[in-house]
Design a protein around this motif. Sequence first.
Motif, short mmCIF file in Angstrom:
data_model
loop_
_atom_site.label_atom_id
_atom_site.label_comp_id
_atom_site.label_asym_id
_atom_site.label_seq_id
_atom_site.Cartn_x
_atom_site.Cartn_y
_atom_site.Cartn_z
N GLN A 419 0.83 -1.20 0.00
CA GLN A 419 0.00 0.00 0.00
C GLN A 419 0.87 1.26 0.00
OE1 GLN A 419 -3.53 0.09 -0.14
NE2 GLN A 419 -3.05 2.24 -0.61
N ALA A 420 1.96 1.22 0.75
CA ALA A 420 2.87 2.37 0.80
C ALA A 420 3.46 2.65 -0.57
CB ALA A 420 3.98 2.12 1.82
N ALA A 457 9.65 2.41 2.08
CA ALA A 457 9.51 1.73 3.37
C ALA A 457 9.33 2.74 4.51
CB ALA A 457 10.73 0.85 3.63
N ILE A 458 10.13 3.80 4.51
CA ILE A 458 10.02 4.83 5.56
C ILE A 458 8.69 5.56 5.46
CG2 ILE A 458 11.02 7.00 6.38
CD1 ILE A 458 13.77 5.82 5.47
N TYR A 459 8.25 5.79 4.24
CA TYR A 459 6.94 6.41 4.04
C TYR A 459 5.84 5.52 4.61
CZ TYR A 459 2.87 8.23 1.48
OH TYR A 459 1.63 8.74 1.14
N GLY A 460 5.98 4.22 4.41
CA GLY A 460 5.01 3.28 4.99
C GLY A 460 5.02 3.30 6.49
N VAL A 461 6.21 3.39 7.09
CA VAL A 461 6.30 3.48 8.56
C VAL A 461 5.64 4.76 9.04
CG1 VAL A 461 7.89 3.66 10.51
CG2 VAL A 461 8.36 2.04 8.66
N ARG A 479 8.68 -4.42 11.41
CA ARG A 479 8.65 -5.58 10.51
C ARG A 479 8.64 -5.15 9.05
NH1 ARG A 479 3.58 -8.25 12.00
NH2 ARG A 479 4.00 -9.50 10.15
N LEU A 480 8.04 -3.98 8.77
CA LEU A 480 8.02 -3.47 7.40
C LEU A 480 9.44 -3.17 6.93
CD1 LEU A 480 5.50 -0.85 6.01
CD2 LEU A 480 7.89 -0.80 5.34
#
Length: 516
Positions: A419-420, A457-461, A479-480
């Motif tokens: 999704q991110a 990944a950082i955007y998702g976090v 975990r992401l």
Amino acid sequence: MLDLAVFAAVFGFLVFYYYYGLPKINEKRCSLENTTTTAIADGERGSRDCRDDVIIVGAGVAGAALAHTLGKDGRRVRVIERDLTEPDRIVGELLQPGGYLKLIELGLEDCVKEIDAQRVFGYALFKDGKATRLSYPLEKFHSDVSGRSFHNGRFIQRMREKAASLPNVQLEQGTVTSLLEENGTIRGVQYKAKSGEELKAYAPLTIVCDGCFSNLRRSLCSPKVEVPSCFVGLVLENCQLPYANHGHVILADPSPILFYPISSSEVRCLVDVPGQKVPSVSNGEMAKYLKNAVAPQVPPEIHDAFISAIERGNIRTMPNRSMPAAPHPTPGALLMGDAFNMRHPLTGGGMTVALSDIVVLRNLLKPLHDLNDAPTLCKYLESFYTLRKPVASTINTLAGALYKVFSASPDEARNEMRQACFDYLSLGGVFSNGPVSLLSGLNPRPLSLVCHFFAVAIYGVGRLLLPFPSPKRIWIGARLISSASGIIFPIIKAEGVRQMFFPATVPAYYRAPPAN
């Protein structure tokens, strides 16, 4: 007097023959050194006094393009292809803009003309009923530069015709059964001609381009072939895609679905099925799967055309292979194309890598007039494996990483990453231009790829932690990051960290051409 006249006639004939009948002494000749005990039978083709500089095994995209390129540089090229009729494949139909630029550089851009090829200006990405358009960053290029999509067979036939038009390039139908090795050096090939006759051909350099099913690569590399999924191919007729002149990627469950035009009236559909087993086409299980599991996830604008394509039949399947390049430098031989290196075809980067490799090899061979010193040539061509890395490793890594990110997963962290990625690309600007320039082959920079991947990944976090973090969200975020690392680092390791990020530290990078 008669004797004198006869003597004068004979002497005159010998003088004439000496100056005009014998070959020039500076002509290239194949070395007669180290002749094996298995002598070549009288009249057999491809004797030691060979006429070829290069033998190319296979006349697909890589082989045909390479034959034309080397032939144009004055090399005498023999191409041996198993089947010279027009291929019928369901992949190798989308050429990225970076690949088209390489086609121009090789003088082959007219091969996409007169085959009803379609221009491609970017991608449309679909997820859960939402869509975003990702355009290629082509502002700095000539208006003709874009992606191209077409029937693979038509494109290959055009390149074969172009190669065969050169007087020093010979295309021959035959099946190469083995490489001829002598004291650790490849001297040529043994093959079965179309007539069934067993023949041998010799040349100082043999380049193996016999595709993903290569039976010759085992002696030239360490093949570690993986089959993460299979493509199921269909052709939709007379339908309009939601975004004209764009490839369409649906982030479906369990894995992506692709749509792109291959002619003015046809759209290729590729349904990815994870694993190596697919529902049977012959007993109708595949049609049932496509109608029940896949059709509900297809955009409504092309749903009816998708169902019609299923009902018409002609459903094709093909395993998707990936294989990192792990060559064994061998005097007298070289691997190229899918025989050498494969990546998941999701991103359509295979032809771009192959054409880029040909440009690298052409530039390395151009200063050389004599290819007969196989050990020296082999040492020099080790630089090929380093010089190709920026383009090849970027496209290979992106293909493997995107396939894993775009596929659905029972792991909540992986789904957050998916999704991110969709949301990150939907931001537009540098957030979409950067990844798309990598995908298109216009910006082959591995470091840029890694930066964008971890930015996703950082955007998702960040999405997980805002507005208020909770222990569960923090755990998913951790975990992401771990999942993202687990996706990209093994691919980078397989590509070679040093060659990928620090090629200038590899000694072969600076290898100069051998003195002839």
